[in-house]
Design a protein around this motif. Structure first.
Motif, PDB file in Angstrom:
ATOM      1  N   ARG A   1      -0.062   3.586   0.746  1.00 40.86           N
ATOM      2  CA  ARG A   1      -0.191   5.036   0.833  1.00 40.86           C
ATOM      3  C   ARG A   1       0.219   5.710  -0.476  1.00 40.86           C
ATOM      4  NH1 ARG A   1      -3.325   7.884   3.586  1.00 40.86           N
ATOM      5  NH2 ARG A   1      -2.733   6.886   5.538  1.00 40.86           N
ATOM      6  N   ALA A   2       1.260   5.170  -1.123  1.00 37.97           N
ATOM      7  CA  ALA A   2       1.724   5.743  -2.389  1.00 37.97           C
ATOM      8  C   ALA A   2       0.648   5.614  -3.465  1.00 37.97           C
ATOM      9  CB  ALA A   2       3.007   5.052  -2.840  1.00 37.97           C
ATOM     10  N   PHE A   3       0.058   4.425  -3.574  1.00 37.61           N
ATOM     11  CA  PHE A   3      -0.986   4.217  -4.581  1.00 37.61           C
ATOM     12  C   PHE A   3      -2.236   5.034  -4.261  1.00 37.61           C
ATOM     13  CE2 PHE A   3       1.200   0.076  -5.677  1.00 37.61           C
ATOM     14  CZ  PHE A   3       1.508   0.444  -6.974  1.00 37.61           C
ATOM     15  N   MET A   4      -2.547   5.163  -2.974  1.00 40.37           N
ATOM     16  CA  MET A   4      -3.720   5.949  -2.583  1.00 40.37           C
ATOM     17  C   MET A   4      -3.549   7.409  -2.987  1.00 40.37           C
ATOM     18  SD  MET A   4      -6.681   6.016  -1.063  1.00 40.37           S
ATOM     19  CE  MET A   4      -6.836   4.639   0.060  1.00 40.37           C
ATOM     20  N   GLU A   5      -2.375   7.962  -2.714  1.00 39.90           N
ATOM     21  CA  GLU A   5      -2.127   9.365  -3.052  1.00 39.90           C
ATOM     22  C   GLU A   5      -2.123   9.596  -4.557  1.00 39.90           C
ATOM     23  OE1 GLU A   5       1.472  10.393  -1.022  1.00 39.90           O
ATOM     24  OE2 GLU A   5       0.507  10.482   0.948  1.00 39.90           O
ATOM     25  N   ALA A   6      -1.844   8.525  -5.320  1.00 42.18           N
ATOM     26  CA  ALA A   6      -1.847   8.637  -6.779  1.00 42.18           C
ATOM     27  C   ALA A   6      -3.223   8.348  -7.377  1.00 42.18           C
ATOM     28  CB  ALA A   6      -0.816   7.681  -7.375  1.00 42.18           C
ATOM     29  N   GLY A   7      -4.198   8.058  -6.511  1.00 37.86           N
ATOM     30  CA  GLY A   7      -5.554   7.785  -6.991  1.00 37.86           C
ATOM     31  C   GLY A   7      -5.756   6.389  -7.537  1.00 37.86           C
ATOM     32  N   GLN A   8      -4.779   5.502  -7.311  1.00 35.56           N
ATOM     33  CA  GLN A   8      -4.897   4.119  -7.784  1.00 35.56           C
ATOM     34  C   GLN A   8      -5.463   3.259  -6.645  1.00 35.56           C
ATOM     35  OE1 GLN A   8      -1.570   2.593 -10.123  1.00 35.56           O
ATOM     36  NE2 GLN A   8      -0.694   4.655 -10.239  1.00 35.56           N
ATOM     37  N   GLN A   9      -6.762   3.377  -6.434  1.00 39.76           N
ATOM     38  CA  GLN A   9      -7.383   2.782  -5.257  1.00 39.76           C
ATOM     39  C   GLN A   9      -7.395   1.261  -5.278  1.00 39.76           C
ATOM     40  OE1 GLN A   9     -11.216   4.613  -4.625  1.00 39.76           O
ATOM     41  NE2 GLN A   9     -10.315   6.536  -3.951  1.00 39.76           N
ATOM     42  N   GLY A  10      -7.501   0.676  -6.452  1.00 42.65           N
ATOM     43  CA  GLY A  10      -7.489  -0.780  -6.544  1.00 42.65           C
ATOM     44  C   GLY A  10      -6.172  -1.360  -6.053  1.00 42.65           C
ATOM     45  N   LYS A  11      -5.068  -0.793  -6.528  1.00 42.38           N
ATOM     46  CA  LYS A  11      -3.743  -1.255  -6.097  1.00 42.38           C
ATOM     47  C   LYS A  11      -3.507  -0.923  -4.630  1.00 42.38           C
ATOM     48  CE  LYS A  11      -1.434  -1.224 -10.596  1.00 42.38           C
ATOM     49  NZ  LYS A  11      -0.310  -0.702 -11.414  1.00 42.38           N
ATOM     50  N   ALA A  12      -4.029   0.214  -4.197  1.00 40.28           N
ATOM     51  CA  ALA A  12      -3.898   0.580  -2.784  1.00 40.28           C
ATOM     52  C   ALA A  12      -4.608  -0.451  -1.906  1.00 40.28           C
ATOM     53  CB  ALA A  12      -4.484   1.963  -2.538  1.00 40.28           C
ATOM     54  N   LEU A  13      -5.807  -0.863  -2.318  1.00 39.54           N
ATOM     55  CA  LEU A  13      -6.576  -1.834  -1.541  1.00 39.54           C
ATOM     56  C   LEU A  13      -5.843  -3.165  -1.445  1.00 39.54           C
ATOM     57  CD1 LEU A  13      -9.093  -2.634   0.001  1.00 39.54           C
ATOM     58  CD2 LEU A  13     -10.229  -3.116  -2.182  1.00 39.54           C
ATOM     59  N   ARG A  14      -5.247  -3.602  -2.546  1.00 39.67           N
ATOM     60  CA  ARG A  14      -4.508  -4.875  -2.517  1.00 39.67           C
ATOM     61  C   ARG A  14      -3.311  -4.784  -1.565  1.00 39.67           C
ATOM     62  NH1 ARG A  14      -6.152  -4.894  -7.930  1.00 39.67           N
ATOM     63  NH2 ARG A  14      -4.257  -3.887  -8.722  1.00 39.67           N
ATOM     64  N   ALA A  15      -2.650  -3.642  -1.578  1.00 42.60           N
ATOM     65  CA  ALA A  15      -1.515  -3.454  -0.672  1.00 42.60           C
ATOM     66  C   ALA A  15      -1.976  -3.413   0.785  1.00 42.60           C
ATOM     67  CB  ALA A  15      -0.766  -2.171  -1.025  1.00 42.60           C
ATOM     68  N   ILE A  16      -3.127  -2.804   1.042  1.00 40.53           N
ATOM     69  CA  ILE A  16      -3.682  -2.775   2.400  1.00 40.53           C
ATOM     70  C   ILE A  16      -3.969  -4.182   2.881  1.00 40.53           C
ATOM     71  CG2 ILE A  16      -5.673  -2.063   3.786  1.00 40.53           C
ATOM     72  CD1 ILE A  16      -5.884   0.400   1.918  1.00 40.53           C
TER      73      ILE A  16
END
Length: 404
Positions: free
Chosen positions: A156-171
């Motif tokens: 959620r933190a990476f998503m809100e920061a617009g870092q979708q690649g890192k957000a996807l890996r965390a998901i």
């Protein structure tokens, strides 16, 4: 009388710990402290101390919690739990640096953090946008300690920061950690996140995985339909809604509202009306928000008479706990003002007054209605004054009949 007030009932330390928390919730922390003072030393173990610490934390009593923590340290009762309670307390009272200090103290004391310690720390780092700190914690901590929620916080933190690649890996890491007791909440989170990413195929996959493991319930259908609507997939939302309706006897009007709100937002008012008519025909009771959403849709669609009727129905079926957005009410009152319909305007104002105090804007439109209808305004001005609104420049203009 408590069952344990009887002499033959023995209280274990675990019973005492549970009772402390219950007394605090029902009677307040002071009663819990008084109960604590009457306990024998024999039952005051680390669990009881931890429960009292939690009582102080939930009451946001920082000073008392710190005194008790020092006592626990002197008694050698420190484990991860007291540190977690204090970290959460400092976070909730805005003392972010003390969260980090408490975590460092725990590490320096040789006490291993648990999943709750990690999740509190990740939450604090995420709120501060400290992504280096987040990645450092994830790399440093034993993978066996973190759970799906740990990676969800990171995603959620990476998503809100617009870092979708890192957000996807965390998901993806989050999904690997899902256990049976977490399935409903965890898969609901995944549905929402994949919808935010616009990954419809992944959202479909997650939904099918979830349904293969657990019978889908109302709350999960809400997650599913919400996710589909986020991706602008009305057809998919209608399909999911139909599936839900075919499976459940006890229906939830909130699911109907999800689809109805989507129809209203897109100006599909015929579909919205048909959906509501079908729900009513099946014996379901529309909620105040159902009527109010329809009112908004009809106003946007230019169907003012229907919008006014829906607004009236929303106010009439609402309870005093509801504070409606006044947009629909003000537009309805303007409609009555144009029609010079004082009676209808007063009726709506009366319905509104049952829920919230009338505002100056409401009174001013009522005044305009009276002026346009040629009705005397002295009683209305007295009501205005009684509600705390003295006449101002706009009021005078309305009375003079020169306010457009």
């Amino acid at each position: 009388m408590w069952m344990t007030d009887r002499r033959y009932m023995y209280l274990s330390p675990g019973d005492v710990a549970y009772r402390l928390e219950l007394i605090s919730k029902v009677q307040g922390p002071e009663s819990a402290v008084n109960y604590w003072k009457g306990l024998s030393i024999q039952v005051k173990n680390s669990h009881c101390y931890g429960s009292l610490l939690k009582c102080y934390a939930e009451a946001k009593s920082v000073d008392e919690a710190e005194k008790l923590l020092a006592e626990m340290q002197d008694l050698g009762m420190m484990r991860s739990y007291p540190y977690n309670v204090m970290m959460k307390l400092y976070w909730e009272t805005g003392q972010v640096e003390r969260v980090h200090a408490m975590y460092r103290t725990m590490e320096e004391s040789g006490i291993k953090p648990d999943v709750f310690s990690i999740n509190i720390l990740l939450t604090v780092l995420a709120a501060a946008g400290n992504f280096d700190g987040i990645e450092e914690i994830i790399k440093k901590v034993d993978p066996k300690i973190v759970n799906w929620h740990s990676h969800a916080i990171v995603a959620r933190a990476f998503m809100e920061a617009g870092q979708q690649g890192k957000a996807l890996r965390a998901i993806q890491e989050s999904e690997k950690q899902i256990g049976r007791k977490d399935e409903r909440v965890a898969y609901g989170f995944l549905l929402s996140m994949f919808a935010d990413l616009g990954m419809s195929s992944e959202a479909d996959r997650v939904w099918n995985v979830y349904k293969s493991k657990v019978p889908a319930c109302n709350s999960m259908y809400m997650c599913r339909i919400t996710a589909l609507l986020k991706m602008n997939d009305i057809d998919g939302a209608e399909k999911a809604f139909g599936e839900w309706e075919s499976r459940y006897v006890h229906h939830d009007i909130h699911l109907t509202n999800l689809l109805l709100n989507a129809y209203c937002a897109k100006g599909l008012m015929e579909k919205a009306e048909a959906l509501l008519d079908e729900a009513i025909a099946k014996g379901r009771t529309p909620h105040r928000s159902t009527w109010y959403s329809l009112a908004s849709g009809f106003f946007q669609d230019g169907q003012v008479s229907k919008a006014v009727d829906m607004t009236r129905k929303a106010l009439a079926c609402a309870s005093s706990r509801w504070e409606p957005d006044l947009t629909n009410v003000l537009m309805s009152l303007e409609h009555f003002m144009e029609q010079k319909n004082v009676e209808a305007a007063e009726e709506m104002a009366s319905l509104l007054r049952n829920l919230v105090p009338l505002t100056r804007d409401v009174y001013h439109i009522l005044l305009q209605t009276y002026v346009h209808a040629g009705q005397p305004v002295s009683d209305l001005l007295d009501r205005m004054k009684k509600d705390g609104f003295e006449a101002d420049e706009e009021t005078d203009k309305i009375i003079a009949g020169i306010c457009q």
